[in-house]
Scaffold this motif. Structure first.
Motif, PDB file in Angstrom:
ATOM      1  N   HIS A  25       0.816  -1.219   0.000  1.00  0.00           N
ATOM      2  CA  HIS A  25       0.000   0.000   0.000  1.00  0.00           C
ATOM      3  C   HIS A  25       0.851   1.271   0.000  1.00  0.00           C
ATOM      4  O   HIS A  25       2.089   1.218   0.103  1.00  0.00           O
ATOM      5  N   CYS A  43      -3.822  -2.917  -8.482  1.00  0.00           N
ATOM      6  CA  CYS A  43      -3.554  -1.772  -7.617  1.00  0.00           C
ATOM      7  C   CYS A  43      -4.762  -0.845  -7.639  1.00  0.00           C
ATOM      8  O   CYS A  43      -5.310  -0.535  -8.704  1.00  0.00           O
ATOM      9  N   VAL A  56      -7.670  -3.134   4.668  1.00  0.00           N
ATOM     10  CA  VAL A  56      -6.364  -2.639   4.234  1.00  0.00           C
ATOM     11  C   VAL A  56      -5.248  -3.534   4.749  1.00  0.00           C
ATOM     12  O   VAL A  56      -4.264  -3.820   4.043  1.00  0.00           O
ATOM     13  N   ARG A  69      -3.579  -7.183   1.273  1.00  0.00           N
ATOM     14  CA  ARG A  69      -2.286  -7.345   0.612  1.00  0.00           C
ATOM     15  C   ARG A  69      -1.987  -8.810   0.338  1.00  0.00           C
ATOM     16  O   ARG A  69      -1.302  -9.144  -0.630  1.00  0.00           O
ATOM     17  N   VAL A 111      -3.250  -0.946  -2.187  1.00  0.00           N
ATOM     18  CA  VAL A 111      -4.202   0.154  -2.028  1.00  0.00           C
ATOM     19  C   VAL A 111      -3.414   1.443  -1.815  1.00  0.00           C
ATOM     20  O   VAL A 111      -2.566   1.520  -0.915  1.00  0.00           O
ATOM     21  N   TYR A 112      -3.727   2.454  -2.622  1.00  0.00           N
ATOM     22  CA  TYR A 112      -3.033   3.744  -2.545  1.00  0.00           C
ATOM     23  C   TYR A 112      -4.046   4.855  -2.316  1.00  0.00           C
ATOM     24  O   TYR A 112      -4.986   5.024  -3.091  1.00  0.00           O
ATOM     25  N   LEU A 137       0.661   1.886   5.347  1.00  0.00           N
ATOM     26  CA  LEU A 137       1.048   2.489   4.074  1.00  0.00           C
ATOM     27  C   LEU A 137       2.569   2.645   4.025  1.00  0.00           C
ATOM     28  O   LEU A 137       3.138   3.601   4.546  1.00  0.00           O
TER      29      LEU A 137
END
Length: 529
Positions: free
Chosen positions: A26, A267, A292, A296, A302-303, A320
């Motif tokens: 992320h 993504c 979140v 993965r 996830v951005y 993140l």
């Protein structure tokens, strides 16, 4: 420029590479408006597509649709981009397009995206309708009853019909599941009307989105870029945020476990990420954190894209690992707090004063810290961001139309499917119940009328019988004449018999004969009668 990851830009005298094996850990792209976040995002998506990694991008301003077309040497930005490419040593930089699929919840600028009410679930739907805990509990009961009764909740009409059914059965459901008040149901119905007014009914129905249609590559092996037109959707921020969270949840539930793949399977880029967390209840924040943290392992990165890094809660921000921070402005105490928070999230670099640099960054420049192959974050570097190869700016309606007609999805989602579900089944049951009640009422009325008619007929029969038993005038005359004649004959016969028996005409004989005659007349009269 690298087979190991996506080239972000040049910083600290070396290329900054977003490693493919760590891309599912992320990331965050932050910065004030106009500092270059969109161009950075565009370049990252291009890099993933070139490597065969599909993406899903929320296009809030409409600019990202340009990913579907190559940039042009005649564009105003050409000289700037060409100079930047030369400055950071991109000898292979050239304009190029990307394979795209255009989506739109309203079906106007892309293929419609739909899901069913059942797939959305009561938690996200409660968030979407701004329900409190009590109302969310009642909505959960409605979902439970629908599932128990085998009723499909596909669209908002189905949910409305189910709520009406629960209101009619409130006493029964309260006994089984807990308090189901008609007041709570009424509040949910009003919220449902508001959701419709915001265009929510476009989102619910069939055919529902097949997640696999988002995870595709083209004939050349490039990852397809799925672009959601979100400019109109932003007028309904809760619908926007809830939709993207639902999509993440669906990816999490449907995709198999893959651990840490060599490169991501997909993504996901969430623009205006603060909308996901604004006024979100604890239960929803916990769900976001869970998705979140765990998604993965499904190979999904996830951005979040937002103006200020403090928009993302700490528990989510801790997940993140890849960070690109554009300039922030320090005009207010809140801005200064955001700068300090942003500075604290980076791995320190003795050569970079992060807190100062954040306010000095130029457009197209950012502070970058990315996860290295061993999983550790790289020291923060002041980085010049690479120029994009695709168009910077939106597509025209004609270009959108061409891309929409020629992509792999085709017309799969364009026509609405309305199969039998809760609304139709409950309407049929209601009609059957109404017909049965009407029939029972009609039968009761018929029985009452038949009984009344029978009673009247019996009364008339009794009256007729009494009338028939009464003698007519002729009968009365005949009876009177017969009695008169009988009396005369009786007297005559009795007198004759009396004289015959007693003989003579003396007073005693006459007296005895009269007595006998009276008796005989009585006997004869009875016989005649």
């Amino acid at each position: 420029m690298s087979d190991d990851g996506v080239f972000i830009g040049q910083g600290g005298g070396q290329p900054q590479i977003l490693n493919f094996k760590r891309a599912n850990r992320h990331g965050l792209i932050a910065g004030a408006t106009g500092t270059g976040k969109t161009v950075t995002l565009q370049g990252i998506v291009e890099g993933f597509s070139k490597a065969g990694v599909p993406s899903f991008v929320a296009d809030v301003k409409g600019d990202l649709s340009g990913l579907g077309m190559a940039g042009s040497p005649t564009a105003k930005t050409h000289e700037i981009f060409a100079a930047r490419a030369a400055e950071i040593g991109m000898t292979d930089w050239a304009y190029a397009d990307n394979p795209v699929q255009l989506w739109d919840l309203f079906g106007e600028q892309g293929h419609p995206i739909r899901t069913t009410v059942s797939e959305m679930g009561p938690l996200l739907l409660s968030r979407l309708m701004n329900l409190n805990e009590t109302q969310e509990g009642v909505l959960t009961i409605a979902f439970t009853v629908a599932d128990k009764d085998g009723l499909l909740l596909l669209d908002l009409d189905d949910l409305q019909a189910m709520l009406v059914n629960c209101a009619e059965r409130a006493d029964e459901l309260t006994t089984t599941y807990g308090n189901v008040s008609k007041q709570s149901i009424g509040t949910i119905q009003r919220s449902l009307l508001q959701l419709r007014s915001q265009g929510g009914d476009h989102f619910f129905g069939e055919p529902a989105l097949d997640i696999q249609d988002l995870i595709k590559t083209d004939d050349g092996g490039r990852g397809v870029v799925n672009i959601l037109a979100a400019d109109k959707l932003m007028a309904s921020p809760k619908l926007y945020a809830t939709f993207l969270l639902w999509l993440l949840s669906e990816l999490f539930e449907q995709l198999p476990e893959v651990g840490d793949p060599d490169k991501p399977k997909l993504c996901f880029f969430f623009d205006e990420a603060h909308l996901l967390f604004d006024e979100a209840p604890d239960a929803l924040l916990e769900k976001v954190e869970q998705v979140v943290r765990l998604i993965r392992s499904k190979g999904v990165g996830v951005y979040f894209i937002t103006q200020n890094p403090i928009d993302v809660p700490d528990k989510v921000a801790a997940q993140l690992g890849n960070r690109v921070q554009h300039a922030l402005r320090a005009f207010t105490p809140a801005d200064q707090k955001g700068i300090r928070a942003a500075a604290d999230t980076f791995r320190a670099n003795p050569g970079v004063d992060v807190a100062t640099a954040i306010t000095e960054l130029k457009v197209g420049e950012a502070l970058v810290s990315l996860l290295q192959p061993d999983g550790s974050p790289s020291p923060v570097e002041r980085t010049l961001i690479k120029p994009p190869s695709s168009r910077v700016g939106p597509l025209s309606p004609q270009e959108r139309g061409v891309l929409r007609q020629t992509d792999a999805v085709g017309t799969k989602y364009d026509a609405v499917v309305d199969r039998e579900s809760a609304e139709e089944i409950l309407a049929a049951k209601s009609a059957q119940a109404a017909a049965a009640a009407a029939q029972a009422k009609a039968q009761t009325e018929a029985d009452k009328q038949a009984a009344a008619q029978a009673k009247e007929e019996a009364r008339q029969a009794q009256i007729a019988a009494r009338e028939a038993a009464k003698p007519t005038l002729t009968d009365k005359i005949i009876q009177t004449a017969a009695r008169t004649a009988t009396s005369a004959v009786t007297r005559q016969v009795a007198n004759e018999l009396g004289r015959a028996v007693f003989g003579g005409s003396s007073r005693s004989q006459s007296s005895s004969g009269g007595l006998v005659g009276s008796l005989l007349r009585g006997v004869l009269g009875n016989l005649v009668k």
